[in-house]
Design a protein around this motif. Structure first.
Motif, short mmCIF file in Angstrom:
data_model
loop_
_atom_site.label_atom_id
_atom_site.label_comp_id
_atom_site.label_asym_id
_atom_site.label_seq_id
_atom_site.Cartn_x
_atom_site.Cartn_y
_atom_site.Cartn_z
N LEU A 192 7.01 3.05 -2.11
CA LEU A 192 7.72 2.70 -0.96
C LEU A 192 6.92 2.60 0.37
N ASN A 231 7.25 -1.85 -3.50
CA ASN A 231 8.34 -2.30 -4.21
C ASN A 231 9.47 -2.39 -3.32
N TRP A 232 9.60 -1.09 -2.14
CA TRP A 232 10.57 -1.17 -1.42
C TRP A 232 10.27 -0.81 0.06
N THR A 233 10.72 -1.17 1.21
CA THR A 233 10.46 -1.07 2.33
C THR A 233 11.62 -0.74 3.22
N ASP A 248 14.66 -3.48 2.90
CA ASP A 248 15.60 -2.92 2.14
C ASP A 248 16.66 -2.14 3.11
N ILE A 288 14.35 7.13 -4.43
CA ILE A 288 13.84 5.91 -4.92
C ILE A 288 13.74 6.29 -6.59
N ASP A 334 14.19 0.63 -10.06
CA ASP A 334 14.63 -0.45 -9.32
C ASP A 334 15.91 -0.20 -8.71
N LEU A 350 17.61 2.15 -5.29
CA LEU A 350 17.62 3.06 -4.02
C LEU A 350 18.72 3.64 -4.15
N LYS A 390 17.36 -3.56 -7.28
CA LYS A 390 16.54 -4.74 -6.86
C LYS A 390 15.78 -5.28 -7.86
N LYS A 418 18.71 -8.69 -4.66
CA LYS A 418 19.24 -7.21 -4.55
C LYS A 418 20.93 -7.35 -4.46
#
Length: 348
Positions: free
Chosen positions: A176, A204-206, A240, A314, A317, A319, A338, A345
């Motif tokens: 993240l 992978n995530w923001t 995200d 998290i 894949d 959230l 995602k 997504k």
């Protein structure tokens, strides 16, 4: 440091220690040792993994008022639900008067030893900023709270103006990336840094955290400058989740993927949340939320007059977002699924 004005302590001393060469996925114990062999209790923290692994963190909107009396129960309820949280993100207005030492003391006392367990990720709000003199510490136009940088040791971004140091920063944690912005000052100057962090590989995530809501749900309030400067980048790079405060109510919504003609498709892109953790409340304006439809905003769930904390997990894949009241009741939950290869997504 001389803390004068309406503070009572006079000269105070702040200390910070930066640990280096720590091993990943390792428990460390620490305590603060003072003069005359006086020391704090032992505290523990665990370092992050170098790999992408499941974890969770907690998020709080504005605390601001009645910290010891009313905010403390909310914070402690959050700890009861997620004692293993990797960090706690506070989306601005931690206190009401930026330079008032008594309020900062209440903020810390409200959490007690919890603040020594959870890593704090603070966001500057408008109540952490203001002129400093004996009678006008709440007025706008001044700098960040005198206590901010001495008590929070945060990443310094050399490319940013000095005024923004330790108020705009980012970090990665097990897949993240969290990007913290300062919505109260030099908004345009932060856009280049925001883009550089969004395009940097490795996450992978923001999540983007800011104080002012890009889609404010309050009547007669619209943070158009922040929305114009940052939302095009949030859209372009498919952020995200955007976490916000300031409006003292609860509003969850989302923005779909933009189409080539400038419109919006049905495909989910970004989740937007504004929340409040303290007792100060404002009224919701459905008309205001409706006014953002042309900019893609789709309303989800809203609520007034309720204190919240949020637990965000998290899990590969997915959230998972959950919002709880001060009594621990689950109020709202959604998940984002995602595809890391395509970026597609789904919100459900």
């Amino acid at each position: 440091m001389n803390i004068g004005g309406d503070n009572s302590q006079g000269v105070v001393h702040y200390h910070s220690v930066v640990f280096s060469e720590l091993e990943p996925e390792t428990n460390y114990l620490y305590r603060v040792q003072g003069a005359d062999d006086f020391g704090s209790e032992w505290m523990r923290f665990r370092t992050a993994s170098t790999e992408t692994k499941p974890f969770r963190f907690v998020y709080f909107g504005d605390a601001q008022n009645d910290l010891l009396q009313h905010w403390s129960r909310l914070l402690r309820a959050g700890f009861e639900h997620a004692p293993d949280a990797a960090f706690a993100l506070y989306c601005g207005d931690l206190v009401n008067q930026p330079h008032r030492d008594l309020e900062w003391a209440e903020w810390y006392k409200a959490g007690g030893w919890i603040h020594g367990r959870w890593t704090a990720v603070p966001v500057v709000g408008n109540h952490e900023k203001g002129r400093y003199d004996r009678d006008k510490s709440k007025k706008s136009g001044g700098g960040v709270s005198l206590q901010w940088r001495p008590q929070f040791t945060l990443p310094e971004v050399a490319s940013l103006p000095e005024k923004l140091l330790e108020t705009v920063y980012s970090f990665d944690y097990q897949g993240l990336r969290v990007i913290v912005l300062n919505s109260t000052d030099q908004v345009e100057a932060q856009a280049e840094y925001l883009e550089s962090e969004l395009k940097r590989p490795g996450a992978n995530w923001t999540v983007v955290a800011t104080h002012y809501s890009l889609f404010s749900p309050r009547e007669n309030r619209d943070h158009e400058e922040q929305r114009n400067a940052w939302k095009p980048l949030l859209d372009q790079y498919g952020v995200d989740l955007v976490l916000q405060g300031h409006d003292h109510l609860y509003a969850r919504g989302h923005v779909p993927v933009r189409t080539v003609d400038g419109g919006y498709s049905d495909a989910f892109q970004t989740l937007y949340v504004a929340s409040v953790s303290g007792p100060k409340m404002y009224e919701l304006s459905e008309e205001k939320l409706d006014s953002y439809k042309g900019e893609g905003y789709r309303e989800g769930k809203v609520c007034e007059n309720t204190q919240f904390f949020q637990v965000i997990s998290i899990e590969g894949d997915r959230l998972v977002y959950k919002a709880y009241t001060a009594t621990g009741e689950l109020f709202d939950q959604v998940q984002i699924e995602k595809n890391f290869k395509t970026g597609a997504k789904r919100l459900f």
